[in-house]
Design an enzyme around this catalytic site. Structure first.
Site, mmCIF file in Angstrom:
data_model
loop_
_atom_site.group_PDB
_atom_site.id
_atom_site.type_symbol
_atom_site.label_atom_id
_atom_site.label_comp_id
_atom_site.label_asym_id
_atom_site.label_seq_id
_atom_site.Cartn_x
_atom_site.Cartn_y
_atom_site.Cartn_z
ATOM 1 N N ASP A 96 -3.287 -7.470 -5.935
ATOM 2 C CA ASP A 96 -4.319 -7.306 -4.915
ATOM 3 C C ASP A 96 -3.996 -8.260 -3.771
ATOM 4 O O ASP A 96 -3.991 -9.482 -3.965
ATOM 5 C CB ASP A 96 -5.692 -7.621 -5.520
ATOM 6 C CG ASP A 96 -6.842 -7.442 -4.535
ATOM 7 O OD1 ASP A 96 -6.585 -7.183 -3.330
ATOM 8 O OD2 ASP A 96 -8.004 -7.572 -4.959
ATOM 9 N N GLY A 155 0.816 -1.213 0.000
ATOM 10 C CA GLY A 155 0.000 0.000 0.000
ATOM 11 C C GLY A 155 0.844 1.254 0.000
ATOM 12 O O GLY A 155 0.554 2.220 0.715
ATOM 13 N N TYR A 198 -14.099 -3.332 10.193
ATOM 14 C CA TYR A 198 -12.724 -2.819 10.240
ATOM 15 C C TYR A 198 -12.087 -3.088 11.603
ATOM 16 O O TYR A 198 -10.927 -3.499 11.691
ATOM 17 C CB TYR A 198 -12.756 -1.318 9.954
ATOM 18 C CG TYR A 198 -11.407 -0.660 9.772
ATOM 19 C CD1 TYR A 198 -10.664 -0.879 8.615
ATOM 20 C CD2 TYR A 198 -10.908 0.209 10.731
ATOM 21 C CE1 TYR A 198 -9.437 -0.252 8.430
ATOM 22 C CE2 TYR A 198 -9.683 0.847 10.555
ATOM 23 C CZ TYR A 198 -8.962 0.608 9.405
ATOM 24 O OH TYR A 198 -7.742 1.238 9.234
ATOM 25 N N SER A 199 -12.855 -2.892 12.668
ATOM 26 C CA SER A 199 -12.332 -3.148 14.017
ATOM 27 C C SER A 199 -11.997 -4.623 14.190
ATOM 28 O O SER A 199 -10.971 -4.971 14.794
ATOM 29 C CB SER A 199 -13.353 -2.708 15.073
ATOM 30 O OG SER A 199 -13.552 -1.306 15.041
ATOM 31 N N ALA A 200 -12.852 -5.503 13.659
ATOM 32 C CA ALA A 200 -12.592 -6.935 13.754
ATOM 33 C C ALA A 200 -11.308 -7.308 13.029
ATOM 34 O O ALA A 200 -10.468 -8.059 13.544
ATOM 35 C CB ALA A 200 -13.772 -7.721 13.177
ATOM 36 N N LYS A 248 -8.726 -5.318 12.201
ATOM 37 C CA LYS A 248 -7.545 -4.702 12.799
ATOM 38 C C LYS A 248 -7.215 -5.314 14.164
ATOM 39 O O LYS A 248 -6.036 -5.398 14.547
ATOM 40 C CB LYS A 248 -7.732 -3.191 12.911
ATOM 41 C CG LYS A 248 -7.744 -2.479 11.560
ATOM 42 C CD LYS A 248 -6.428 -2.640 10.822
ATOM 43 C CE LYS A 248 -6.336 -1.772 9.587
ATOM 44 N NZ LYS A 248 -5.023 -1.899 8.905
ATOM 45 N N SER A 292 -4.869 -0.342 14.068
ATOM 46 C CA SER A 292 -5.591 0.924 14.162
ATOM 47 C C SER A 292 -6.127 1.085 15.569
ATOM 48 O O SER A 292 -6.300 0.103 16.304
ATOM 49 C CB SER A 292 -6.764 0.926 13.162
ATOM 50 O OG SER A 292 -7.647 1.992 13.405
#
Length: 248
Positions: free
Chosen positions: A67, A15, A160-162, A164, A147
């Site tokens: 990817d 990235g 996203y929390s799961a 990260k 994060s």
């Protein structure tokens, strides 16, 4: 293999086309590493970054495009690169995506895509690289990006929390496996950082919650990553370094 590059320790940055990843690549080059720049899209922008950094390290950084959610493509690209150029000294797993939504409204695609890129990407990138790093019988560095959402959770970011949070657990477990091989594995967990991905409305809403009363800079995240890549960080592994202005 180009033997003139063997003395330059290479660091893969996933990235790397923009934002935090670009800042990490720039910091790695400034610290004397040869960044290997990964992108999924924005190939032209990533090539321009490679051109900019070429003069700093005495060689032009390579650009790899794939990817990280595609396991076969990731494996093929990384295997070919290390076959041609040698084993990486370090890997920075930075690439990620978000797809925010309230959980009752979250679609299956929003869940699957975020987990596939952020968490499956950890496996897809590191699985082809760890054994060659071990077999090289030298020290190495792995840094992952989690994060604040992965540490504390965040409204509208259950997916996203799961992902990260999973990266933190995976990082700590891998650190234990690789510790005696002199390969450190650590995690950097940014808070609100000023990048193109951040909605200005979110900044206005979150700013009062940040004790230092400002958003972070990509370069400040890159500084933490740069330290963990350094020789001075050889006795630091299995840790999570938060770069969040005191939010947690």
């Amino acid at each position: 293999m180009n033997t003139t590059l063997l003395a330059i320790r290479s660091v893969l940055v996933t990235g790397a086309s923009q934002g935090i990843g670009e800042a990490i690549a720039r910091r790695a080059a400034a610290d004397g590493f040869l960044p290997v720049l990964h992108c999924r899209g924005q190939r032209e922008r990533t090539e321009q970054l490679a051109d900019e950094l070429a003069g700093q390290v005495g060689a032009r950084p390579r650009v790899l495009q794939f990817d990280i959610a595609d396991r076969a493509a990731t494996n093929a690209s990384l295997a070919a690169d290390i076959e041609a150029h040698g084993v990486y000294y370090g890997v920075v797993c930075n690439a990620g995506i978000s797809a925010d939504n309230a959980f009752p409204a979250m679609t299956g695609a929003e869940w699957d895509n975020v987990l596939a890129v952020n968490l499956d990407g950890f496996y897809n990138v590191l699985r082809p690289l760890v054994l060659p790093m071990v077999q090289a019988r030298r020290s190495g560095r792995i840094v992952t990006l989690s994060s604040l959402s992965g540490q504390a959770g965040n409204r509208g970011q259950v997916n996203y929390s799961a992902a990260k949070a999973g990266i933190i657990g995976a990082t700590k477990a891998l650190a234990v496996e690789l510790a005696r091989r002199r390969i450190t594995v650590n995690c950097v967990a940014p808070g609100l950082i000023d990048t193109d991905m951040v909605d200005p409305g979110i900044i206005e809403r979150i700013l009062p919650l940040i004790p230092v009363q400002r958003v972070g800079k990509p370069e400040e995240v890159a500084a933490a990553v740069g330290f963990l890549l350094s020789d001075e960080a050889a006795y630091i592994t299995r840790q999570v370094i938060a770069v969040n202005g005191g939010m947690l």
